[in-house]
Design an enzyme around this catalytic site. Structure first.
Site, PDB file in Angstrom:
ATOM      1  N   GLY A  39       0.777  -1.236   0.000  1.00 39.77           N
ATOM      2  CA  GLY A  39       0.000   0.000   0.000  1.00 39.77           C
ATOM      3  C   GLY A  39       0.803   1.278   0.000  1.00 39.77           C
ATOM      4  O   GLY A  39       0.226   2.359  -0.097  1.00 39.77           O
TER       5      GLY A  39
ATOM      6  N   TYR B 118       0.283  -2.236 -12.019  1.00 41.99           N
ATOM      7  CA  TYR B 118      -1.132  -2.307 -12.408  1.00 41.99           C
ATOM      8  C   TYR B 118      -1.347  -1.753 -13.822  1.00 41.99           C
ATOM      9  O   TYR B 118      -2.368  -1.160 -14.120  1.00 41.99           O
ATOM     10  CB  TYR B 118      -2.011  -1.601 -11.358  1.00 41.99           C
TER      11      TYR B 118
ATOM     12  N   CYS C 202     -13.114   1.455 -29.014  1.00 40.65           N
ATOM     13  CA  CYS C 202     -14.446   2.027 -29.204  1.00 40.65           C
ATOM     14  C   CYS C 202     -15.210   2.119 -27.886  1.00 40.65           C
ATOM     15  O   CYS C 202     -16.146   1.350 -27.643  1.00 40.65           O
ATOM     16  CB  CYS C 202     -15.214   1.201 -30.226  1.00 40.65           C
ATOM     17  N   GLU C 203     -14.784   3.016 -27.024  1.00 36.67           N
ATOM     18  CA  GLU C 203     -15.416   3.300 -25.730  1.00 36.67           C
ATOM     19  C   GLU C 203     -15.106   4.757 -25.396  1.00 36.67           C
ATOM     20  O   GLU C 203     -13.960   5.185 -25.571  1.00 36.67           O
ATOM     21  CB  GLU C 203     -14.787   2.453 -24.601  1.00 36.67           C
TER      22      GLU C 203
ATOM     23  N   GLU D  61       4.484  -6.431   1.828  1.00 36.61           N
ATOM     24  CA  GLU D  61       4.039  -6.871   0.506  1.00 36.61           C
ATOM     25  C   GLU D  61       3.939  -5.696  -0.462  1.00 36.61           C
ATOM     26  O   GLU D  61       2.869  -5.399  -0.978  1.00 36.61           O
ATOM     27  CB  GLU D  61       2.670  -7.535   0.627  1.00 36.61           C
ATOM     28  N   PRO D  62       5.047  -4.998  -0.684  1.00 40.25           N
ATOM     29  CA  PRO D  62       4.980  -3.825  -1.550  1.00 40.25           C
ATOM     30  C   PRO D  62       4.840  -4.193  -3.023  1.00 40.25           C
ATOM     31  O   PRO D  62       5.521  -5.097  -3.513  1.00 40.25           O
ATOM     32  CB  PRO D  62       6.328  -3.137  -1.299  1.00 40.25           C
TER      33      PRO D  62
END
Ligand SMILES: *Cc1c(COP(=O)(O)O)cnc(C)c1O
Length: 426
Positions: free
Chosen positions: A239, A384, A355-356, A273-274
């Site tokens: 986090g 991510y 196409c969004e 847990e980085p």
């Protein structure tokens, strides 16, 4: 030196111009700095030295095998949330004995895979999961090492989608419940409670939420030990926030100053847990401008990376700094603080070909005028990013390159149409 920096009008990753990488490997292209990954790993290992830390790099942030292999070779452990991630760690040469297995929905097969691999411990998210782990372990004659995942009920003040440590979260259990579960599990012989786990959210930029969490954790560990649980590990989760815009996040040493003394007082070894803090600013996404377009007073910069390559802006409203990788004449490197507007810039929506309407990397972003073919960099894309990429619109996923000094290694080739169609049956 910063892993990504401008020199003579060119963006470099370590010692290689981004433009050279784009020419060689095409775009869209993820570019990672190996020294950045390893530098943060080292910084964490030394910041927490007094509590003999095990840094369990969170595989879900960036799970490329080339990266996992380098991390494992430098002493990193791993945090996995699925049997698939555990498999990656094993293929990359990571040590399951330095791997923690988290996730709210572990199947019996995943529990079995973790036990057979010999993971350091399971982070247990519910009473029902504890029962399942105990049952599966007993059925194969093993004792499962576990840590209860506890919600300290602190507000990490981050985006609601990435906040996990509040009472109403689907993750973990509140302290009262954890105590009840711990009391009733003392007698279960196929589990051994060796740790206590907390993970309160992601992109946390201040130390206060951790201070609140560890105060509760130290107290809880004492109570668990009184029951007879041999708690040896305090797992503080991940986090730790990073700078997306300027200097918004505290450096890792400041988090350590809050967390390490509490873990020491509890007489535990620390696991952390980085994910983002290791991978986020170690990667960029390179793309090329396809078209510019104006409708009404809105300007669109259409480039070849899309939401299928980097979904964070669409999913979390997240901000990524964007700037040309080759500076046009008269244009300076991006301002140090993204809220400062560079001269001669106009607001652009940076969008992709998907196409969004949600397909954007940035909205109303002040950028210099760029022509077709211009190379642009989207920063802080190492975490991510690629792991959430999809094949939406039947777009092959981007290639990934790992740079080490003057050396660039392709760690994932660009997908082909064949790759995309192969699993389908018709
Ligand atoms: C996602 C996650 C992490 C990593 O979070 P970062 O914000 O990337 O550091 C660590 N632990 C658990 C249990 C997670 O779910």
């Amino acid at each position: 030196m910063e892993p990504f920096h401008y020199r003579d009008g060119q963006l470099y990753c370590e010692e290689i111009p981004a433009a050279e990488l784009a020419d060689r490997f095409g775009t869209p292209l993820y570019v990672y700095s190996q020294s950045s990954f390893l530098g943060t790993l080292k910084a964490l290992q030394s910041a927490y030295a007094e509590v003999a830390p095990l840094v369990c790099y969170s595989v879900k942030a960036n799970s490329n095998l080339g990266i996992l292999k380098v991390m494992a070779a430098h002493g990193s452990g791993f945090d996995v949330v699925s049997a698939g991630e555990l498999h990656r760690v094993q293929v990359a040469g990571g040590d399951p004995g330095k791997t923690v297995f988290a996730g709210v929905g572990k199947t019996d097969e995943e529990i079995k895979a973790g036990l057979e691999a010999g993971v350091l411990m399971f982070n247990v998210e519910s009473e029902a999961e504890l029962d399942a782990i105990a049952r599966v372990a007993a059925s194969i004659g093993k004792v499962a090492p576990i840590a209860l995942r506890v919600n300290p009920d602190v507000d990490p003040k981050t985006h609601r989608y990435i906040s996990t440590g509040k009472k109403e979260s689907k993750f973990g259990m509140d302290i009262e419940r954890a105590l009840r579960v711990a009391a009733s599990s003392v007698a279960i012989s196929s589990i051994r409670m060796i740790g206590m786990h907390m993970h309160i959210g992601s992109q946390i930029t201040t130390t206060e939420p951790y201070a609140g969490a560890v105060a509760k954790g130290v107290d809880l560990i004492a109570q668990l030990r009184e029951m007879g649980h041999p708690i040896a590990w305090y797992n503080m989760g991940g986090g730790y926030g990073i700078n997306y815009k300027g200097h918004e996040a505290r450096p890792v040493e400041e988090f350590a100053r809050v967390i390490a003394p509490a873990v020491k007082a509890a007489g535990c070894r620390l696991a952390i847990e980085p994910g983002r803090v290791i991978a986020g600013n170690a990667g960029i996404l390179l793309s090329r401008v396809l078209y510019t377009k104006q409708s009404g007073d809105k300007r669109f910069l259409i480039q070849d990376a899309a939401m299928n390559d980097l979904i964070r802006p669409a999913l979390y409203e997240s901000y990524h700094r964007i700037w040309p990788a080759v500076l046009p004449p008269g244009v300076s490197p991006p301002p140090d603080d993204a809220d400062v507007q560079a001269p001669e810039c106009e607001p652009w929506d940076v969008v992709g070909p998907v196409c969004e309407s949600g397909d954007f990397l940035a909205r109303d972003r002040h950028l210099p005028r760029l022509d077709r073919g211009a190379l642009i960099a989207t920063f802080s894309a190492g975490a991510y990013g690629m792991v959430m990429a999809s094949n939406y619109n039947t777009r092959p996923r981007a290639a990934e390159v790992l740079v080490d000094g003057t050396d660039a290694r392709l760690v994932r080739r660009r997908e082909t149409f064949d790759d995309l169609l192969r699993p389908e049956i018709f």
